[in-house]
Design a protein around this motif. Structure first.
Motif, short mmCIF file in Angstrom:
data_model
loop_
_atom_site.label_atom_id
_atom_site.label_comp_id
_atom_site.label_asym_id
_atom_site.label_seq_id
_atom_site.Cartn_x
_atom_site.Cartn_y
_atom_site.Cartn_z
N ILE A 134 0.89 -1.20 0.00
CA ILE A 134 -0.08 -0.02 0.04
C ILE A 134 0.81 1.11 0.13
O ILE A 134 1.63 1.33 1.05
N ARG A 159 0.31 5.09 0.27
CA ARG A 159 -1.00 6.04 0.52
C ARG A 159 -0.63 7.29 1.19
O ARG A 159 0.35 7.26 2.38
N ILE A 187 -1.88 -1.15 -4.20
CA ILE A 187 -2.62 0.04 -3.88
C ILE A 187 -1.96 1.22 -3.98
O ILE A 187 -1.18 1.43 -3.00
N ILE A 188 -2.20 2.25 -4.68
CA ILE A 188 -1.54 3.27 -4.78
C ILE A 188 -2.61 4.39 -4.62
O ILE A 188 -3.45 4.75 -5.42
N ASP A 189 -2.99 5.17 -3.52
CA ASP A 189 -3.77 5.81 -2.91
C ASP A 189 -3.40 7.17 -2.29
O ASP A 189 -2.80 7.13 -1.49
N ASN A 190 -4.51 8.23 -2.75
CA ASN A 190 -4.28 9.61 -2.08
C ASN A 190 -2.70 10.15 -1.88
O ASN A 190 -2.53 10.29 -0.93
N ASN A 191 -2.07 10.08 -2.91
CA ASN A 191 -0.83 10.71 -2.92
C ASN A 191 -0.80 11.93 -3.87
O ASN A 191 -1.36 12.09 -4.76
N HIS A 228 -4.20 -0.81 -8.34
CA HIS A 228 -5.24 -0.32 -8.20
C HIS A 228 -4.83 1.21 -7.70
O HIS A 228 -4.52 1.29 -6.38
N ALA A 229 -5.07 2.10 -8.33
CA ALA A 229 -4.64 3.50 -8.26
C ALA A 229 -6.03 4.31 -8.05
O ALA A 229 -6.90 4.26 -8.98
N ARG A 230 -6.23 5.12 -7.10
CA ARG A 230 -7.41 6.02 -6.88
C ARG A 230 -6.90 7.31 -5.86
O ARG A 230 -5.96 7.43 -5.25
N ASN A 231 -7.60 8.59 -6.40
CA ASN A 231 -7.45 9.74 -5.27
C ASN A 231 -6.01 10.28 -5.44
O ASN A 231 -5.76 10.86 -4.22
N ASN A 232 -5.26 10.06 -6.61
CA ASN A 232 -3.85 10.58 -6.47
C ASN A 232 -4.09 12.15 -7.15
O ASN A 232 -4.80 12.10 -8.23
#
Length: 110
Positions: A46, A48, A73-77, A96-100
């Protein structure tokens, strides 16, 4: 890898063509100089809440490179100084990338 500030300061010029990674994935010479994070053999990792900054004469092609790492998971960076968020280098890797967020501009579709 959660809630870090990562700053990479590159002084080397852009590599001569071809700019693709070598076929044998020579980690020691090409990758560390042009991506902020290099991930290998890390299933389920993760990434994040990090602030990733790449400084130098040109934008890095990507902020994160991954190999042999399924279900990352790549999230919120927040990333500055890279054209893409990440690149996978083999078929075993999945992300799974989101909110970057790209600090200046928007990300192309990965």
């Amino acid at each position: 890898m959660v809630d870090n500030t990562i700053i990479i300061k590159r002084a080397r010029p852009i590599p001569a063509p071809p700019r693709q990674p070598p076929a044998h994935l020579n980690i020691g010479s090409y990758y560390p100089q042009y991506a902020a994070i290099w991930i290998r053999d890390a299933p389920g990792l993760i990434i994040r809440g990090n602030k990733i900054t790449i400084e130098g004469l040109f934008n890095a092609k990507e902020a994160i490179m991954l190999i042999n790492s399924p279900n990352v998971i790549i999230d919120n960076n927040e990333v500055t100084g890279a054209d893409k968020l990440y690149t996978t280098l083999d078929a075993q890797t999945s992300v799974h990338a989101r909110n970057n967020r790209k600090r200046f501009g928007t990300w192309p579709e990965n």
